[in-house]
Design an enzyme around this catalytic site. Structure first.
Site, PDB file in Angstrom:
ATOM      1  N   TYR A  48       0.852  -1.199   0.000  1.00 41.47           N
ATOM      2  CA  TYR A  48       0.000   0.000   0.000  1.00 41.47           C
ATOM      3  C   TYR A  48       0.882   1.242   0.000  1.00 41.47           C
ATOM      4  O   TYR A  48       1.638   1.457  -0.935  1.00 41.47           O
ATOM      5  CB  TYR A  48      -0.972  -0.061   1.176  1.00 41.47           C
ATOM      6  CG  TYR A  48      -2.111   0.919   1.042  1.00 41.47           C
ATOM      7  CD1 TYR A  48      -2.879   0.969  -0.124  1.00 41.47           C
ATOM      8  CD2 TYR A  48      -2.396   1.820   2.053  1.00 41.47           C
ATOM      9  CE1 TYR A  48      -3.910   1.869  -0.259  1.00 41.47           C
ATOM     10  CE2 TYR A  48      -3.429   2.728   1.924  1.00 41.47           C
ATOM     11  CZ  TYR A  48      -4.176   2.763   0.766  1.00 41.47           C
ATOM     12  OH  TYR A  48      -5.193   3.668   0.631  1.00 41.47           O
ATOM     13  N   LYS A 103     -21.115 -19.739  -9.448  1.00 37.48           N
ATOM     14  CA  LYS A 103     -20.396 -19.590 -10.717  1.00 37.48           C
ATOM     15  C   LYS A 103     -18.966 -19.138 -10.449  1.00 37.48           C
ATOM     16  O   LYS A 103     -18.018 -19.628 -11.089  1.00 37.48           O
ATOM     17  CB  LYS A 103     -21.139 -18.549 -11.559  1.00 37.48           C
ATOM     18  CG  LYS A 103     -20.670 -18.417 -13.000  1.00 37.48           C
ATOM     19  CD  LYS A 103     -21.132 -19.584 -13.831  1.00 37.48           C
ATOM     20  CE  LYS A 103     -20.862 -19.355 -15.301  1.00 37.48           C
ATOM     21  NZ  LYS A 103     -21.798 -18.410 -15.921  1.00 37.48           N
ATOM     22  N   ASP A 146     -27.924 -15.075 -16.380  1.00 37.55           N
ATOM     23  CA  ASP A 146     -29.317 -15.061 -15.913  1.00 37.55           C
ATOM     24  C   ASP A 146     -29.996 -13.713 -16.147  1.00 37.55           C
ATOM     25  O   ASP A 146     -30.593 -13.127 -15.232  1.00 37.55           O
ATOM     26  CB  ASP A 146     -29.383 -15.453 -14.429  1.00 37.55           C
ATOM     27  CG  ASP A 146     -29.060 -16.930 -14.232  1.00 37.55           C
ATOM     28  OD1 ASP A 146     -29.000 -17.656 -15.234  1.00 37.55           O
ATOM     29  OD2 ASP A 146     -28.884 -17.348 -13.075  1.00 37.55           O
ATOM     30  N   GLY A 205     -35.556 -19.086 -25.985  1.00 34.00           N
ATOM     31  CA  GLY A 205     -34.898 -18.064 -25.181  1.00 34.00           C
ATOM     32  C   GLY A 205     -33.444 -17.906 -25.575  1.00 34.00           C
ATOM     33  O   GLY A 205     -33.015 -18.326 -26.654  1.00 34.00           O
TER      34      GLY A 205
END
Length: 463
Positions: A48, A103, A146, A205
């Site tokens: 950092y 997923k 989806d 679809g």
């Protein structure tokens, strides 16, 4: 989306066991962990402030350095608004989170890709597109998931034009790739010529349209595909068809129902709802019919019923507890792996076709004993085995390499693989890393392995 579930929870207590699985330990299925040392003041100063200023400055001068100094090149955003969730319809963004987490887990365990699930509470297509465009600098690729049709077609098309990283709607293309591979092998087993198959696709679809497009791209005649939706056969006499359906509208021959459509046909591909494909429909098909009943969790026809009625049929479902599971997890992790490794700008048709061939070819190869032990079934190429099993580690080698090669040959790769032997070694280490060092066991061996498989920018020559 065809979602992978273990056989052990395929029971009447599925819901109870699934809830317990997701709740146990840390809620959910994924977490974020550091990849660099952090246990000293010096390490933290490099990670950092003030050390982080050096890579930030390098990126500000050359944006491609982001792939060298950050996780961008191995990071995928899985983006959904939950408008077409599993078999639930428009369940909303928050309901989509466990699915997208799942997923994300599959990306990691099958191709060692890090993925963030991002659920957007936004159904306006243009606002959805704008949001994804805004977060795109973080990621090396975008996986859409989806999202209901027809909005999903517009969203993917626009994002592919707007962004310079791969964008793929997996419900469309991942599904299409594995179906095309399975159909290629099923036709061979049935003793039929792939290009001459007469096919009925039930459903219109995202997955169905993409599958029909993929099948035509591998040589099947468009006039040999009959598509059926909830109103019946899609033909040119029907009014109000979407542009996507118009592409596959056939001549008005008086055939209007699914039963009429499948009579005498070679193949049925179901991407619709359960229990609508009857015994009589199966009996009416040609010799050695191909029946892909892919509605999930309940197929259009039960696997055992289909085999009982038509013992000569090659039958597949989306379920783990029957032979020939057709699941997009056999495709998408490796499509993205090959795309990321070549800094491809897209996952184009050539890359998808390469994946189809690689998956279909792998099913012909002898299956390792460890995979046979896991599944305990006959895994010799034939009616009971037309596609590799989910999690077959050989998929990473064969499919990712084929996709990477196609990316370079089709001209959309911004980085070429300098050494295929080094690339294959890197893929091997990814497999070993996930096989032997799961659950974040931070050992010295894992750290050394990470160094080995994390191929740097200098190892991959820019085109």
């Amino acid at each position: 989306m065809f979602y992978f579930t273990k056989v052990l929870i395929m029971s009447d207590r599925l819901d109870e066991k699934a809830l317990e699985y997701h709740e146990s330990g840390k809620p959910g299925k994924t977490e974020v962990i550091p990849t660099k040392p952090f246990n000293s003041p010096e390490a933290l100063s490099l990670a950092y402030s003030p050390g982080v200023a050096a890579p930030a400055a390098a990126i500000s001068k050359d944006r491609w350095q982001a792939y060298r100094y950050t996780n961008k090149g191995n990071l995928v955003a899985i983006v959904s608004n939950g408008s077409a969730l599993l078999g639930m319809g428009n369940a909303g963004a928050l309901s989509a989170k466990p699915v997208m987490e799942g997923k994300s887990m599959l990306f990691k365990i099958y191709s060692d890709i890090d993925a963030f699930d991002i659920e957007l509470a936004e159904e306006d297509p243009d606002k959805f597109i704008s949001t994804v465009q805004g977060i795109a600098p973080t990621f090396g690729a975008i996986s859409l998931e989806d999202i209901k049709a027809p909005e999903c077609f517009y969203i993917e098309e626009r994002l592919r034009k707007l962004l310079d990283i791969p964008v793929m709607h997996d419900d469309q293309h991942g599904t299409a790739v594995i179906i095309a591979a399975a159909l290629t092998n099923a036709a061979e087993v049935a003793g039929k010529e792939l290009k001459s198959l007469e096919i009925v696709i039930n459903g219109a679809g995202a997955a169905a349209i993409a599958t029909a497009r993929m099948l035509t791209s591998i040589g099947i005649k468009r006039e040999n595909i009959t598509m059926v939706d909830s109103k019946g056969v899609i033909n040119i006499a029907r009014n109000g068809l979407s542009p996507q359906k118009e592409l596959f509208a056939i001549k008005d021959t008086g055939i209007n129902t699914l039963a009429q459509a499948v009579d005498g046909k070679d193949a049925f591909i179901g991407l619709s709802v359960g229990n609508l494909f009857t015994k009589d429909m199966a009996l009416s098909m040609s010799r050695n019919p191909i029946i892909f009943a892919l509605a999930n969790p309940t197929p259009e026809i039960d696997y055992n019923l289909a085999k009982e009625v038509r013992p000569d049929a090659i039958v597949a479902t989306g379920r783990t507890d029957t032979p020939n599971q057709i699941n997009n997890a056999i495709a998408f992790p490796y499509l993205f792996r090959g795309a990321l490794d070549t800094l491809a700008t897209d996952i184009n048709t050539a890359m998808q076709q390469a994946a189809v061939k690689a998956i279909a070819s792998l099913a012909h190869e002898p299956v390792p004993d460890e995979i046979k032990k896991s599944y305990g079934t006959d895994l010799n190429f034939g009616p009971q085995y037309i596609v590799p099993k989910i999690g077959d580690c050989r998929l990473l080698f064969s499919v990712a390499k084929a996709v990477a090669t196609a990316a370079m040959e089709s001209g959309i790769a911004r980085r070429k693989i300098a050494s295929w032997s080094e690339y294959e070694e890197a893929l091997l280490c990814r497999v070993e890393q996930e096989t032997h060092f799961r659950h974040h066991q931070h050992s010295n061996s894992k750290k050394q392995l990470h160094k080995k498989y994390n191929t740097g920018m200098n190892k991959l020559n820019p085109l």
